[in-house]
Scaffold this active site. Structure first.
Site, PDB file in Angstrom:
ATOM      1  N   HIS A 130       0.845  -1.200   0.000  1.00 13.63           N
ATOM      2  CA  HIS A 130       0.000   0.000   0.000  1.00 13.63           C
ATOM      3  C   HIS A 130       0.878   1.248   0.000  1.00 13.63           C
ATOM      4  O   HIS A 130       0.686   2.169  -0.809  1.00 13.63           O
ATOM      5  CB  HIS A 130      -0.901  -0.033   1.240  1.00 13.63           C
ATOM      6  CG  HIS A 130      -1.697   1.216   1.457  1.00 13.63           C
ATOM      7  ND1 HIS A 130      -3.036   1.297   1.159  1.00 13.63           N
ATOM      8  CD2 HIS A 130      -1.353   2.430   1.961  1.00 13.63           C
ATOM      9  CE1 HIS A 130      -3.481   2.507   1.458  1.00 13.63           C
ATOM     10  NE2 HIS A 130      -2.476   3.211   1.945  1.00 13.63           N
ATOM     11  N   GLU A 131       1.860   1.270   0.888  1.00 13.52           N
ATOM     12  CA  GLU A 131       2.764   2.422   0.977  1.00 13.52           C
ATOM     13  C   GLU A 131       3.641   2.531  -0.269  1.00 13.52           C
ATOM     14  O   GLU A 131       3.986   3.637  -0.700  1.00 13.52           O
ATOM     15  CB  GLU A 131       3.640   2.303   2.229  1.00 13.52           C
ATOM     16  CG  GLU A 131       2.864   2.366   3.536  1.00 13.52           C
ATOM     17  CD  GLU A 131       2.089   3.670   3.693  1.00 13.52           C
ATOM     18  OE1 GLU A 131       2.649   4.740   3.365  1.00 13.52           O
ATOM     19  OE2 GLU A 131       0.928   3.616   4.129  1.00 13.52           O
TER      20      GLU A 131
ATOM     21  N   HIS B 255       1.869   4.554  -2.818  1.00 16.67           N
ATOM     22  CA  HIS B 255       2.070   5.991  -2.585  1.00 16.67           C
ATOM     23  C   HIS B 255       3.441   6.428  -3.101  1.00 16.67           C
ATOM     24  O   HIS B 255       3.572   7.447  -3.784  1.00 16.67           O
ATOM     25  CB  HIS B 255       1.988   6.301  -1.090  1.00 16.67           C
ATOM     26  CG  HIS B 255       0.620   6.166  -0.486  1.00 16.67           C
ATOM     27  ND1 HIS B 255      -0.505   6.716  -1.048  1.00 16.67           N
ATOM     28  CD2 HIS B 255       0.205   5.559   0.661  1.00 16.67           C
ATOM     29  CE1 HIS B 255      -1.550   6.451  -0.280  1.00 16.67           C
ATOM     30  NE2 HIS B 255      -1.150   5.743   0.755  1.00 16.67           N
TER      31      HIS B 255
END
Length: 381
Positions: free
Chosen positions: A35-36, A39
């Site tokens: 998920h990170e 980003h």
């Protein structure tokens, strides 16, 4: 105490507790890191510097700084990770108030210095990464094992079947539920499981002739083996024998997308029912329950665990898009407000929104954890 519940004080159950913790880390940790990474990759695409990318939280155990100035590190608590962009005050993505009023040149390469639409894409990329993970897993399983095709034909009835009581018969082919077309038996479950007690309209074909019948779904409480329970809508029908259909890459990808979208819809409907009071808040689970399910699926083999990871990934994507400050959805909501106002919220408003969001999230975590512990100890049973 419910039968079948395990207690941390029971030494016979400690191996399962350790397995559950290990499985929890193995499932949740990589999903949060990816998920990170979503980003990070979006930020890099738009020239936003990352000061740090950590696998885990807390004290740094190992790290190195790359040529772009990003500190890549392994940290002591292996429950996910975070990316901190230049211009962020902390790992939660809260903007550094010291940058308020700074000129555009000084902000170049920082997160606050990116254009509004770029910041929105960077924030959205995290949940989107979790969605893509689920799509990839479902598609890979479809490629490896084929797709189970089950025509929506009634092959039998359960005792006290709601469908049979309404007049449906063995051999009837269900064509629509509440006006929505049905092509496969799995679609029927998606239309009924979340609606116990609801009266639905079923369109079917019987010997080539169309029929339409109202059916009031039965309610069935199903226990999960860990003290928790969920109320489900039941038609009380069995399918005919399914077939496994081999699929190519394109069709498998379509299956991955459709299954992931269906999972998001089910999650959204379930949450909406909890908010409106149609479903008990006791059905909400938290970290303890996820650890329990992780341990159970790990004992069933790698295939079950990977499919469970896809479900958790979908939930991470959905939860992070809720419009709550400190979550990605909260940031997107503030960007929407900024687009309407043509200027960002002032530092004080952002600070209060962040605090309120953090308080809400912490309260929610405490609530669902209490739910988990209550189901373990049999409180309220």
């Amino acid at each position: 105490m419910r039968a079948g519940c395990w207690r941390l004080s029971d030494p016979m159950q400690m191996p399962f507790a350790l397995t559950a913790v290990l499985a929890f880390v193995l499932v949740l940790g990589p999903l949060v890191v990816l998920h990170e990474l979503g980003h990070y990759l979006a930020g890099r695409l738009f020239g936003v510097r990352a000061d740090a990318f950590s696998v885990g939280f807390g004290k740094e155990l190992w790290g190195r700084t790359d040529k772009r100035g990003t500190r890549w590190k392994l940290s002591a608590i292996p429950l996910g990770g975070y990316v901190q962009f230049a211009g962020d005050m902390n790992a939660a993505g809260q903007a550094d108030p010291a940058l308020q009023g700074v000129d555009a040149q000084a902000l170049k390469g920082t997160f606050p210095g990116a254009r509004l639409w770029q910041r929105a894409i960077i924030v959205f990329a995290g949940p989107f990464a979790n969605f893509l993970i689920a799509v990839a897993i479902f598609a890979a399983f479809a490629m490896a094992y084929g797709v189970r095709v089950t025509p929506p034909v009634i092959g039998g009835f359960a005792p006290q079947s709601a469908a049979q009581a309404a007049g449906l018969q063995v051999g009837d082919r269900i064509t629509a539920i509440d006006g929505d077309r049905v092509d496969d038996f799995t679609q029927i479950a998606r239309k009924v499981l979340l609606y116990p007690g609801k009266t639905i309209t079923i369109a079917a074909e019987r010997q080539g002739k169309p029929i339409v019948l109202p059916v009031t779904l039965a309610s069935q409480v199903e226990k999960d083996g860990f003290g928790g329970s969920a109320t489900k809508g039941m038609l009380g029908i069995a399918s005919v024998k399914p077939e496994l259909k081999p699929v190519g890459f394109g069709e498998a990808l379509g299956v991955g997308v459709s299954d992931s979208v269906a999972a998001i819809k089910m999650t959204a409907i379930g949450l909406g029912q909890i908010i409106t009071g149609d479903r008990s808040t006791k059905e909400m689970g938290g970290p303890v329950k996820i650890a329990q399910y992780s341990g159970q699926t790990m004992s069933l083999g790698w295939a079950a665990m990977v499919l469970f990871a896809a479900t958790i990934s979908i939930n991470l994507a959905f939860i992070n898009l809720l419009p709550i400050p400190v979550l990605d959805g909260g940031h997107l909501a503030m960007y929407a407000a900024e687009a309407v106002r043509r200027k960002p919220l002032d530092a004080r408003s952002q600070e209060w929104a962040f605090r309120a969001g953090l308080a809400f999230v912490l309260a929610l975590v405490l609530f669902v954890t209490f739910n988990d512990l209550a189901s373990l100890s049999g409180i309220g049973s």
